[in-house]
Design an enzyme around this catalytic site. Sequence first.
Site, PDB file in Angstrom:
ATOM      1  NE  ARG A  87      -9.440  -2.445  14.314  1.00 40.04           N
ATOM      2  CZ  ARG A  87      -8.737  -1.820  13.357  1.00 40.04           C
ATOM      3  NH1 ARG A  87      -7.518  -2.234  13.062  1.00 40.04           N
ATOM      4  NH2 ARG A  87      -9.246  -0.811  12.693  1.00 40.04           N
TER       5      ARG A  87
ATOM      6  CG  ASP B 290      -4.243  -1.568  15.249  1.00 41.62           C
ATOM      7  OD1 ASP B 290      -3.145  -1.443  15.808  1.00 41.62           O
ATOM      8  OD2 ASP B 290      -4.384  -1.609  14.006  1.00 41.62           O
TER       9      ASP B 290
ATOM     10  CD  GLU C  35      -7.145  -6.626  10.485  1.00 47.67           C
ATOM     11  OE1 GLU C  35      -7.441  -5.445  10.728  1.00 47.67           O
ATOM     12  OE2 GLU C  35      -5.985  -7.012  10.197  1.00 47.67           O
TER      13      GLU C  35
ATOM     14  CD  GLU D  79      -3.620  -5.078  15.033  1.00 43.51           C
ATOM     15  OE1 GLU D  79      -3.153  -4.796  13.903  1.00 43.51           O
ATOM     16  OE2 GLU D  79      -4.826  -5.246  15.243  1.00 43.51           O
TER      17      GLU D  79
ATOM     18  CG  ASN E 161      -2.054   0.961   1.125  1.00 45.30           C
ATOM     19  OD1 ASN E 161      -2.129   1.743   0.196  1.00 45.30           O
ATOM     20  ND2 ASN E 161      -2.958   0.902   2.081  1.00 45.30           N
TER      21      ASN E 161
ATOM     22  CD1 TRP F 125      -1.342   7.789  10.426  1.00 42.02           C
ATOM     23  CD2 TRP F 125      -1.219   5.762   9.480  1.00 42.02           C
ATOM     24  NE1 TRP F 125      -2.616   7.446  10.019  1.00 42.02           N
ATOM     25  CE2 TRP F 125      -2.574   6.191   9.441  1.00 42.02           C
ATOM     26  CE3 TRP F 125      -0.921   4.499   8.954  1.00 42.02           C
ATOM     27  CZ2 TRP F 125      -3.608   5.423   8.899  1.00 42.02           C
ATOM     28  CZ3 TRP F 125      -1.931   3.736   8.401  1.00 42.02           C
ATOM     29  CH2 TRP F 125      -3.265   4.212   8.377  1.00 42.02           C
TER      30      TRP F 125
ATOM     31  CD  GLU G 222      -0.783  -3.882  10.799  1.00 42.90           C
ATOM     32  OE1 GLU G 222      -0.926  -2.830  10.156  1.00 42.90           O
ATOM     33  OE2 GLU G 222      -1.664  -4.363  11.522  1.00 42.90           O
TER      34      GLU G 222
ATOM     35  NE  ARG H 185      -3.208  -8.856  13.795  1.00 41.29           N
ATOM     36  CZ  ARG H 185      -3.380  -7.991  12.799  1.00 41.29           C
ATOM     37  NH1 ARG H 185      -2.518  -6.989  12.625  1.00 41.29           N
ATOM     38  NH2 ARG H 185      -4.382  -8.109  11.977  1.00 41.29           N
TER      39      ARG H 185
ATOM     40  CE1 TYR I  17      -5.181   2.187  11.239  1.00 49.19           C
ATOM     41  CE2 TYR I  17      -5.922   1.403  13.379  1.00 49.19           C
ATOM     42  CZ  TYR I  17      -5.574   1.146  12.067  1.00 49.19           C
ATOM     43  OH  TYR I  17      -5.632  -0.128  11.593  1.00 49.19           O
TER      44      TYR I  17
ATOM     45  CG  HIS J 270      -1.930   1.651  13.294  1.00 51.04           C
ATOM     46  ND1 HIS J 270      -1.301   2.399  12.336  1.00 51.04           N
ATOM     47  CD2 HIS J 270      -2.458   0.583  12.653  1.00 51.04           C
ATOM     48  CE1 HIS J 270      -1.442   1.833  11.161  1.00 51.04           C
ATOM     49  NE2 HIS J 270      -2.139   0.713  11.316  1.00 51.04           N
TER      50      HIS J 270
END
Length: 405
Positions: free
Chosen positions: A147, A212, A341, A238, A37, A405, A264, A285, A159, A214
Amino acid sequence: MKIAEIKVFVSCPGRNFVTVKVLTDTGVYGLGDATVNGREMSVVAYLEEHVVPCLIGRNAHDIEDIWQYLYKGAYWRKGPITMAAIAAIDMALWDIKGKAANLPVYQLLGGKSRKGVTLYAHANGENIADTLDKAEGLIEQGFKVIRLQSAVPGLKVTYGVLGDKKDYFELQGNRPLPPEEEWSTQKYFNMIVDLFEQARERFGYTVDFVHDVHSRLTPIESAKLGQMLEKYNLLFLEDASMAENQDNYKLIRQKTSTPLAIGETYNTIWDCKDLIQNQLIDYIRTAATHAGGITALRRIADYASIYNVKTAPHGAPDLSPVCFAAHMHLNIWAPNFGIQEFVGFGNEQLQKLFKHDYRVENGMAYMSDAPGLGIEFDEDAATEYPYKRSYLPVSRLEDGTLWNW
């Protein structure tokens, strides 16, 4: 069975996706996901300039040798671009092998360990009440793990909560440049306990919750958060902190019993090796697209099982349905699978491009016994949705300091 051609498609059915199609001289073909991404075209160039020419004529059944060739043979190892390119080829070769054997990929991995795959869905709200209303809707659909993410009062953007924007393209307006968002740990702390306190008051302990962070907290802040949330019995917290320095999680682990999940953004088993072997996390993850495909994720799962760590593959909407298919086969097989997820199967555009027959019932996903990965891609439809340059946001503290972020 020789590799005759490899095609790379970039399309934007709501989000950008990089889809790889490996064709063989027998007519059998396979699909892979190579999406990173915000850096999609970097993977495209890596594939077209440096991977595809090296694979034409090779035996499509030699999955392990091809994986090692692309990883060790490049000298410059690891990283999201390299590993996404390897992942796409790897998924496509597993798809081919399954079709050639007339078996679903999970049977080639060793068969089923469970009847279905447990999912967790997202409840993202403009405030706590909105978040819990959305959670209630998901619970009514049968989801048993949710979540919870709520907008933080005092911050313009939070977020997971897009407000009146439906996607990141809209956040960027007419200029496709990274939007910038502010972060305040104190304002977040002022809200977060209320979110889970009200969630437990409303729903009791009949459902599980995850959250999360993040990676917005320092390790000591994450330890404090874990302590604050212990009484609400989360399934996991998370990405509490960045773990480029994997020792960060020693501090968090020593201070809280709240289960921890991370991975992730990891691209190889080496990124999570210390976290797993030191039992500093409870869920890993990593995603098949970003960590080298089915071959690599199977190794991570087996390694994690030795240390009582469960798998919980990343499932954000920037991973294509091909990646979800790969995860489904890994999830149904892995004896230490934890949870997947799930953000749904996307909009009509996405469903037009990718065809599959997975079904979701009572918070679980079930798959068919179609050979290979069990997913198809419409090349012609992909041309209707051309690539649009897009970025994820950038985060700064309120004083302007660049943050995670």
